[in-house]
Design an enzyme around this catalytic site. Sequence first.
Site, PDB file in Angstrom:
ATOM      1  N   LYS A  27      37.164  18.863  43.792  1.00 45.66           N
ATOM      2  CA  LYS A  27      38.019  19.726  44.608  1.00 45.66           C
ATOM      3  C   LYS A  27      38.252  19.025  45.952  1.00 45.66           C
ATOM      4  O   LYS A  27      37.299  18.593  46.597  1.00 45.66           O
ATOM      5  CB  LYS A  27      37.346  21.083  44.811  1.00 45.66           C
ATOM      6  CG  LYS A  27      38.284  22.155  45.310  1.00 45.66           C
ATOM      7  CD  LYS A  27      37.720  23.559  45.069  1.00 45.66           C
ATOM      8  CE  LYS A  27      38.731  24.625  45.463  1.00 45.66           C
ATOM      9  NZ  LYS A  27      38.250  25.992  45.178  1.00 45.66           N
ATOM     10  N   GLU A  38      34.968  41.014  37.865  1.00 45.20           N
ATOM     11  CA  GLU A  38      35.069  42.301  38.546  1.00 45.20           C
ATOM     12  C   GLU A  38      34.591  43.447  37.663  1.00 45.20           C
ATOM     13  O   GLU A  38      33.957  44.387  38.148  1.00 45.20           O
ATOM     14  CB  GLU A  38      36.521  42.545  38.995  1.00 45.20           C
ATOM     15  CG  GLU A  38      36.971  41.668  40.155  1.00 45.20           C
ATOM     16  CD  GLU A  38      37.396  40.268  39.741  1.00 45.20           C
ATOM     17  OE1 GLU A  38      37.394  39.977  38.526  1.00 45.20           O
ATOM     18  OE2 GLU A  38      37.706  39.450  40.632  1.00 45.20           O
ATOM     19  N   ARG A  76      41.035  45.070  38.328  1.00 44.20           N
ATOM     20  CA  ARG A  76      40.446  44.407  37.145  1.00 44.20           C
ATOM     21  C   ARG A  76      39.229  45.188  36.633  1.00 44.20           C
ATOM     22  O   ARG A  76      38.818  45.011  35.499  1.00 44.20           O
ATOM     23  CB  ARG A  76      40.085  42.981  37.547  1.00 44.20           C
ATOM     24  CG  ARG A  76      39.740  41.903  36.575  1.00 44.20           C
ATOM     25  CD  ARG A  76      40.593  41.572  35.431  1.00 44.20           C
ATOM     26  NE  ARG A  76      41.760  40.760  35.606  1.00 44.20           N
ATOM     27  CZ  ARG A  76      41.774  39.422  35.600  1.00 44.20           C
ATOM     28  NH1 ARG A  76      40.639  38.751  35.539  1.00 44.20           N
ATOM     29  NH2 ARG A  76      42.913  38.754  35.684  1.00 44.20           N
TER      30      ARG A  76
HETATM   31  C1  LIG Z   1      40.716  38.269  39.112  1.00 49.60           C
HETATM   32  C2  LIG Z   1      40.574  37.350  40.310  1.00 49.60           C
HETATM   33  N1  LIG Z   1      39.441  37.399  41.029  1.00 49.60           N
HETATM   34  C3  LIG Z   1      39.287  36.614  42.119  1.00 49.60           C
HETATM   35  C4  LIG Z   1      40.289  35.761  42.489  1.00 49.60           C
HETATM   36  C5  LIG Z   1      40.137  34.941  43.745  1.00 49.60           C
HETATM   37  N2  LIG Z   1      40.079  33.500  43.448  1.00 49.60           N
HETATM   38  C6  LIG Z   1      41.130  32.731  43.535  1.00 49.60           C
HETATM   39  S1  LIG Z   1      40.800  31.128  43.158  1.00 49.60           S
HETATM   40  C7  LIG Z   1      39.180  31.496  42.868  1.00 49.60           C
HETATM   41  C8  LIG Z   1      38.234  30.434  42.438  1.00 49.60           C
HETATM   42  C9  LIG Z   1      38.748  29.804  41.188  1.00 49.60           C
HETATM   43  O1  LIG Z   1      37.868  28.752  40.828  1.00 49.60           O
HETATM   44  P1  LIG Z   1      38.391  27.705  39.764  1.00 49.60           P
HETATM   45  O2  LIG Z   1      39.024  28.431  38.645  1.00 49.60           O
HETATM   46  O3  LIG Z   1      37.246  26.847  39.450  1.00 49.60           O
HETATM   47  O4  LIG Z   1      39.549  26.918  40.521  1.00 49.60           O
HETATM   48  P2  LIG Z   1      39.392  25.838  41.702  1.00 49.60           P
HETATM   49  O5  LIG Z   1      39.669  26.592  42.984  1.00 49.60           O
HETATM   50  O6  LIG Z   1      38.031  25.270  41.623  1.00 49.60           O
HETATM   51  O7  LIG Z   1      40.454  24.818  41.415  1.00 49.60           O
HETATM   52  C10 LIG Z   1      38.943  32.841  43.067  1.00 49.60           C
HETATM   53  C11 LIG Z   1      37.628  33.492  42.925  1.00 49.60           C
HETATM   54  C12 LIG Z   1      41.461  35.738  41.715  1.00 49.60           C
HETATM   55  N3  LIG Z   1      42.513  34.962  42.046  1.00 49.60           N
HETATM   56  N4  LIG Z   1      41.573  36.539  40.633  1.00 49.60           N
END
Ligand SMILES: Cc1ncc(C[n+]2csc(CCOP(=O)(O)OP(=O)(O)O)c2C)c(N)n1
Length: 639
Positions: free
Chosen positions: A283, A370, A398
């Site tokens: 990242k 969630e 959710r």
């Molecule tokens: C249902 C839901 N919960 C929480 C989020 C907030 N959120 C956005 S990106 C993220 C982390 C995602 O991690 P990953 O899939 O590993 O992607 P990366 O940022 O590492 O590329 C979160 C928790 C979301 N977008 N949707």
Amino acid sequence: MTTLLDKIHTPADVRRLGRAELPQLARELRSFVLHTVSQTGNGHLGSNLGTVELTVALHYVFNTPNDRIVWDVGHQTYPHKVLTGRRERMHTLRQLGGVAGFPKRDESEYDTFGTAHSSTSISAALGMALASKLKGEDRKAVAVIGDGAMSAGMAFEALNNAGVSHAGVNADILVILNDNDMSISPPVGALNKYLARLMSGNFYEAARQGAKAVLKNAPPLFELARRFEEHAKGMVVPGTIFEEFGFNYVGPIDGHDLESLIPTLENLRAKKGPQFLHVVTKKGYGYKPAEADPVKYHAASTKFNVDEGFPAAKPGGKPTFTNIFGTWLCDMAEADPRLVGITPAMREGSGMVEFHKRFPARYHDVGIAEQHAVTFAAGLACEGLKPVVAIYSTFLQRGYDQLIHDVALQNLPVVFALDRAGIVGADGPTHAGLYDIAYVRCIPNCSMLVPSDENECRTALTTAYRQNHPVAVRYPRGAGAGVAVQPGFAEWPWGKGVVRRTGGTAAESRLGQRVAILAFGTLLHPALQVAEKLGATVADMRFVKPMDTELVLELARTHDALVTVEEGCVMGGAGSAVLECLAAAGMAVPVLVLGIPDVFTEHGDPAKLLALCGLDAAGIEAAIVQRYGQRPVLAAVNA
Ligand SMILES: Cc1ncc(C[n+]2csc(CCOP(=O)(O)OP(=O)(O)O)c2C)c(N)n1
Ligand SMILES: CC(=O)[C@@H](O)[C@H](O)COP(=O)(O)O
Ligand SMILES: [Mg+2]
């Protein structure tokens, strides 16, 4: 000097490049994305820098948009947007009328599915894959999902369904796990440990080295892909959970190495049935400050100089509602050992970093889960603990069945701290917290508190915490009116609103009649401004449920007309509750309900979006004057 990127207007232009030009394209693309976010000062960064090579490889190997790519969450799609004809518009990123921060079907044919709430990509891609089979079309469907998003139940529901045949038909779906060992916060959960084992095994390192060896004499592409695949399959790769779901698992491979990515993707594109590619990325890759601190560089909230990195936070700024919550949570945890704090993967966004540090045994980041977060809280409450679920309004959607079935039906004392309630701005409609008043107030046993400023927010949280049934407290993203917050644990009188301003007689009012404005939450402040000008009464209702019906009926009796204002949907919102209250009392009083209309809001500056909904002071005033400013409405109504 013309760059390679200058020549890219569609992915077909990418596919016209020689393989040897792609690393240069990736370098230019990464620099463009980095500078775009630095100049707009608003947008996700780490995840975009981490998917540059993967994006180039995908558009190089797959015949997009005929082949469908679905990006999970979609916060990592700025490179994709640049390569798919939006380079010249990226300076408008996440601004009103500008490029959206997530994929949007009506923005581009290359945005095959609107995402932003995580873990939906495999389901959507499976739908597309099976649709093409049913329609006899030759197309591939690819889901790109992060390790964080993979921790959500919905992702496994989709894997479970994708890995089997459907009436003898196998889906030609490729799931790419973009594993950077990061969510927004450091990753949590057993799946993360499992993936780490897959990555740390010596076969991954051997595969990396082996791949270099296999590729060093660069045989013809197909031969290259065949050898690489045989080489990778020849690794002592443990049977993976993904193979148990019926996928052909390949990887892990280096997600920044185009020499590995392209032959592997070509190989997998040629295969039938469910395929699973595990890529390892970093990242923030390619930008040292972001590589060093992926939590801090998840998103930019201000412009920054690329050479200097994000500017230090300015001390002494107005505290945000999130700060108020985080402080209250620590203070209450100090006072009450029964308090347990839960976040579904939003530790930083929900203001729980300090709580995590001070109360690690009572802090739970359950990952992007969630539904689990809500029912986990219910279980804690069954045992006499006092769980506080810190969750964005939009993300509680959710866990709605769990809220009803597991918490409300059993009348368990869970506090829901609903941050990002109302218009959020740059994240747009997927993240707007506009429905919580409507979706919470209709559930028996549940209460909904709507504080109007920072001090009221702290008081509302304490009031909610002192109850023995489910209570939600909603508050907006960002800072409030700047009201000083009193320490301690003051409480509201339960179910009681308060009159903040008493209007004059009809003759004294600019409207020629007595109007009372019932404010639910932070719109109290523009309402007070308007009331000052019009000579209206203003009540800070504080509770949507239980509604202060005595106050509503008293205002109805002593005024010619009412107005309700809320930063939430009109349909089923607080204004509806007031109408229901008047109807139950058999009172025929004109009521003007002001809130978010029955349309999805856009992305952009939150103040502009609020004004577009007519919920800034000017809009509220105009609506009141238009409705009540001509002559006493009762005369109009009875005319
Ligand atoms: C249902 C839901 N919960 C929480 C989020 C907030 N959120 C956005 S990106 C993220 C982390 C995602 O991690 P990953 O899939 O590993 O992607 P990366 O940022 O590492 O590329 C979160 C928790 C979301 N977008 N949707
Ligand atoms: C992509 C995603 O869902 C999160 O990063 C979200 O954008 C965070 O929102 P805030 O910036 O309001 O915390
Ligand atoms: Mg990740």
